[in-house]
Design a protein around this motif. Structure first.
Motif, PDB file in Angstrom:
ATOM      1  N   ASN A  77       0.817  -1.211   0.000  1.00 55.44           N
ATOM      2  CA  ASN A  77       0.000   0.000   0.000  1.00 55.44           C
ATOM      3  C   ASN A  77       0.854   1.266   0.000  1.00 55.44           C
ATOM      4  N   ALA A  78       2.011   1.199  -0.669  1.00 52.03           N
ATOM      5  CA  ALA A  78       2.897   2.359  -0.771  1.00 52.03           C
ATOM      6  C   ALA A  78       2.816   3.016  -2.146  1.00 52.03           C
ATOM      7  N   ASP A  79       2.269   2.309  -3.132  1.00 52.84           N
ATOM      8  CA  ASP A  79       2.265   2.806  -4.509  1.00 52.84           C
ATOM      9  C   ASP A  79       1.530   4.132  -4.626  1.00 52.84           C
ATOM     10  N   HIS A  80       0.406   4.282  -3.918  1.00 52.58           N
ATOM     11  CA  HIS A  80      -0.405   5.499  -4.060  1.00 52.58           C
ATOM     12  C   HIS A  80       0.368   6.738  -3.616  1.00 52.58           C
ATOM     13  N   PHE A  81       0.950   6.677  -2.394  1.00 48.84           N
ATOM     14  CA  PHE A  81       1.650   7.875  -1.913  1.00 48.84           C
ATOM     15  C   PHE A  81       2.918   8.146  -2.723  1.00 48.84           C
ATOM     16  N   ILE A  82       3.551   7.080  -3.247  1.00 50.96           N
ATOM     17  CA  ILE A  82       4.752   7.284  -4.070  1.00 50.96           C
ATOM     18  C   ILE A  82       4.405   8.072  -5.324  1.00 50.96           C
ATOM     19  N   ARG A  83       3.272   7.719  -5.946  1.00 48.08           N
ATOM     20  CA  ARG A  83       2.895   8.390  -7.193  1.00 48.08           C
ATOM     21  C   ARG A  83       2.422   9.825  -6.972  1.00 48.08           C
ATOM     22  N   THR A  84       2.065  10.172  -5.741  1.00 44.39           N
ATOM     23  CA  THR A  84       1.672  11.556  -5.456  1.00 44.39           C
ATOM     24  C   THR A  84       2.883  12.472  -5.282  1.00 44.39           C
ATOM     25  N   LEU A  85       4.084  11.869  -5.126  1.00 44.32           N
ATOM     26  CA  LEU A  85       5.296  12.677  -5.006  1.00 44.32           C
ATOM     27  C   LEU A  85       5.662  13.256  -6.370  1.00 44.32           C
ATOM     28  N   PRO A  86       6.333  14.422  -6.401  1.00 42.73           N
ATOM     29  CA  PRO A  86       6.651  15.082  -7.684  1.00 42.73           C
ATOM     30  C   PRO A  86       7.389  14.181  -8.669  1.00 42.73           C
ATOM     31  N   ASP A  87       8.351  13.388  -8.164  1.00 44.53           N
ATOM     32  CA  ASP A  87       9.155  12.531  -9.041  1.00 44.53           C
ATOM     33  C   ASP A  87       8.802  11.052  -8.919  1.00 44.53           C
ATOM     34  N   GLY A  88       7.728  10.733  -8.218  1.00 47.33           N
ATOM     35  CA  GLY A  88       7.292   9.350  -8.109  1.00 47.33           C
ATOM     36  C   GLY A  88       8.375   8.429  -7.581  1.00 47.33           C
ATOM     37  N   TYR A  89       8.600   7.325  -8.279  1.00 47.99           N
ATOM     38  CA  TYR A  89       9.608   6.354  -7.857  1.00 47.99           C
ATOM     39  C   TYR A  89      11.034   6.896  -7.997  1.00 47.99           C
ATOM     40  N   ASP A  90      11.194   8.009  -8.712  1.00 47.27           N
ATOM     41  CA  ASP A  90      12.521   8.625  -8.877  1.00 47.27           C
ATOM     42  C   ASP A  90      12.803   9.675  -7.817  1.00 47.27           C
ATOM     43  N   THR A  91      11.899   9.833  -6.849  1.00 44.07           N
ATOM     44  CA  THR A  91      12.126  10.781  -5.757  1.00 44.07           C
ATOM     45  C   THR A  91      13.375  10.377  -4.981  1.00 44.07           C
ATOM     46  N   VAL A  92      14.277  11.329  -4.790  1.00 42.39           N
ATOM     47  CA  VAL A  92      15.537  11.064  -4.096  1.00 42.39           C
ATOM     48  C   VAL A  92      15.362  11.340  -2.606  1.00 42.39           C
ATOM     49  N   LEU A  93      15.689  10.361  -1.782  1.00 41.80           N
ATOM     50  CA  LEU A  93      15.627  10.523  -0.333  1.00 41.80           C
ATOM     51  C   LEU A  93      16.914  11.143   0.171  1.00 41.80           C
ATOM     52  N   ASN A  94      16.794  12.037   1.161  1.00 45.61           N
ATOM     53  CA  ASN A  94      18.011  12.608   1.727  1.00 45.61           C
ATOM     54  C   ASN A  94      18.626  11.648   2.725  1.00 45.61           C
ATOM     55  N   GLU A  95      19.675  12.105   3.408  1.00 47.45           N
ATOM     56  CA  GLU A  95      20.481  11.196   4.237  1.00 47.45           C
ATOM     57  C   GLU A  95      19.655  10.462   5.279  1.00 47.45           C
ATOM     58  N   GLU A  96      18.767  11.151   5.979  1.00 43.94           N
ATOM     59  CA  GLU A  96      17.949  10.525   7.020  1.00 43.94           C
ATOM     60  C   GLU A  96      16.525  10.273   6.541  1.00 43.94           C
TER      61      GLU A  96
END
Length: 639
Positions: A508-527
């Motif tokens: 159940n993570a796909d929905h919130f991932i796709r709402t991010l500007p870059d979707g699955y390509d969203t880069v997470l910071n260090e923490e």
């Protein structure tokens, strides 16, 4: 294994024995500063011999470095003598003209020849200096590369016990700061030491060849310089120690305030935090000012003593020239040598201090390299079957274990888990729930008994094969700097895009991932602070789903998500857990009522085991735990 367990300690990142580091600079780099005390090795000779061992494969290159350093220095030392010859020719020509001697003239051709030789000497000196630095840079980096490689490999072979018993900052200090100290010393101080040593000997020889009397005058200034340096150093050392202590306090305060800035603001403690910062900063200012001021006196004092020697040399040289004992150009050359004489002495003293600190740093690295490693896998280790070929029968037989020999935690623990069962592990804090899981994955070694999977002793398997059977989701999430896609794909190498998306959907993570500007390509910071705690947990669950393990280890995996998401995740988990042996460490007992087997642990022992209804009916320890989470009648309704 789909999740790497993080054991965080309250260490100061990058802070080592040399002092604090991180926010305001590297630790204990004082040896390069006049008067600052450096670290000292516990066993200097042994650590130095071992460090030299890393240099042995580069003997030829180091020989080239020594040779070029000597040649470069020799050419530079000879130059003042030739300059003196040119001055003598010029002086004698002018004096001959002044006396109107027949045929008197300045020997410009001879002077030109000397100048050409000087240009050649300086060019060769620069060339050999370049070769020396070029070769030494390569040697130093290759040595440090090997040292870093050894440290990195060692870290991968150290047991979890090592990381549990030391602050992260302590380990980082050895791996980063201490190795960097060795690197900078090898690249700079070694060649400087050779140059200073050759310069000192060469200058003394050249001065003796010109005038033993003037040489004696210059040498007599050395004890005065040493006395001056020692008196100032003794006064400055305490202030440098106070400076490092205050610097450590300031680093610690800033690190704590930065890590807990949300809490500081929530409790309105900004003023107190600033006030504390100002107090420690004032201490640092006072100690630093005193230390720098007192140590800064050294060079003026040495210059003063050197100038006294300079005046004495000029007077003695003038008298000797008038008597015809030496020529005017020799006096000029000698004055140049006398200026060079004190420099290598000062350099040698500084480098000796730096080498002390470097060997101490190397010793700390070697201590890490000498730490006991994990028990190696047996040569005839049984190859663990792939997850698809593992039934998942797990047995704990007569387990005996303690984090220290004199404080046993488990004694004669026996558990039999059949394939496909969901096993919940409950109990108060410190009961041994997580320890049981750590033993199953061989993060720690048993002191007695054995653990088997499908009848095979886990100690007979390779650790990599054993841990490949498990998928772990922890309460404390671990995500690395990279895209969301990369973090999910960490669960299984070579996973396709469709498999990654399918795992995210199952969690159940796909929905919130796709709402991010870059979707699955969203880069997470260090923490991974650009995601909520619940979103981070969903990603780690997707990672475990992608791994498709034979055995699941869940440590309160849904504790950080809202109730609605928790229900969705539990549905996905039930699908994932079908046909798989699952160990669930639970704190909220309402979440494990459907478990096939509940292990109730207390003080390292399984005090009760059975289903939820069976344990409640007994009215024992589990029933007390369950009732403690629900008030009176609510507990009965929940049943």
């Amino acid at each position: 294994m789909s999740e790497v367990r993080q054991h965080r300690q309250s260490g100061r990142a990058g802070q080592g024995p040399g002092g604090a580091a991180g926010v305001f600079g590297p630790p204990g780099r004082g040896p390069g500063m006049m008067g600052m005390p450096g670290q000292k090795a516990k066993n200097f000779k042994a650590a130095l011999r071992r460090l030299i061992g890393y240099m042995k494969p580069h003997r030829i290159a180091l020989g080239v470095v020594c040779l070029t350093a000597v040649l470069s220095t020799v050419f530079a030392i000879v130059s003042p003598k030739l300059m003196g010859e040119a001055t003598t020719k010029l002086f004698e020509g002018m004096m001959g003209k002044a006396r109107r001697e027949p045929g008197a003239a300045i020997d410009f051709a001879g002077i030109a020849d000397i100048i050409l030789v000087l240009v050649a000497l300086y060019a060769f000196s620069a060339l050999f200096a370049y070769v020396q630095q070029h070769v030494m840079a390569g040697v130093a980096q290759r040595i440090v590369y090997k040292l870093r490689e050894d440290v990195n490999r060692k870290l991968s072979r150290l047991p979890l016990k090592y990381f549990d018993s030391r602050p992260n900052g302590e380990i980082l200090s050895r791996v980063v700061n201490d190795v960097d100290t060795v690197s900078s010393t090898l690249q700079q101080s070694l060649t400087q030491f050779i140059t200073a040593f050759v310069t000192l000997i060469g200058v003394v020889i050249m001065m003796l060849s010109i005038s033993p009397l003037m040489t004696l005058i210059v040498v007599l200034t050395v004890p005065l310089s040493l006395i001056a340096i020692r008196s100032v150093t003794m006064r400055s050392q305490q202030h440098f120690r106070d400076q490092q202590k205050a610097l450590g306090e300031l680093n610690g305060h800033v690190e704590e305030m930065y890590a807990g800035h949300a809490v500081v603001k929530a409790f309105g403690r900004e003023k107190q935090s600033v006030r504390r910062f100002d107090e420690v900063n004032a201490k640092l200012y006072d100690a630093s000012w005193r230390a720098q001021f007192i140590s800064g006196i050294i060079m003026p004092m040495m210059n003063f003593i050197g100038n006294l020697g300079y005046v004495a040399v000029c007077v003695a040289g003038g008298i000797l020239v008038m008597r015809g004992s030496i020529r005017i150009g020799d006096v000029q050359a000698f004055i140049s040598y006398s200026k060079q004489f004190t420099m290598p002495i000062t350099q040698t003293a500084q480098i000796a201090n730096i080498i002390q600190s470097t060997v101490a740093a190397a010793e700390r690295v070697f201590e890490l390299l000498d730490e006991p490693e994990e028990i190696p896998d047996p040569a005839d280790a049984a190859a663990a079957p792939a997850s698809a070929g593992t039934a998942g029968n797990v047995r704990f037989e007569h387990i005996r274990f303690g984090y220290s020999e004199d404080a046993p935690l488990m004694d004669e623990l026996n558990v039999d888990v059949r394939a496909g069962q969901t096993v919940a592990i409950v109990g108060p804090t410190g009961a041994g729930k997580t320890t049981l899981v750590n033993l199953l994955m061989r993060f720690y070694e048993l002191q007695g008994g054995r653990i088997t999977i499908d009848g095979t002793d886990v100690t007979r398997m390779k650790r990599s094969d054993l841990r490949g059977l498990f998928g772990m989701v922890l309460q404390d999430t671990w995500l690395f700097g990279g895209t969301i896609r990369d973090n999910i794909a960490y669960g299984r190498a070579g996973a396709s895009e469709k498999e990654i998306v399918r795992a995210a959907q199952a969690a159940n993570a796909d929905h919130f991932i796709r709402t991010l500007p870059d979707g699955y390509d969203t880069v997470l910071n260090e923490e991974a602070t650009n995601l909520s705690q619940g979103q981070k947990q969903l990603l780690t669950i997707a990672r475990a789903i992608l791994a498709d393990p034979a055995i699941l280890l869940l440590d309160e995996a849904t504790s950080s998500v809202d109730t609605r998401t928790e229900i969705q995740i539990q549905k996905a988990m039930k699908e994932l857990m079908k046909g798989r042996t699952s160990f669930v460490i639970a704190h909220r007992l309402s979440t494990i009522r459907d478990a096939d087997l509940i292990l109730v642990m207390n003080k390292g022992a399984v005090v009760e085991q059975g289903t939820h209804e069976e344990l409640l009916a007994r009215g024992g320890f589990y029933a007390e735990l369950y009732k403690s989470q629900f008030a009176g009648g609510k507990a009965k309704e929940a049943v």
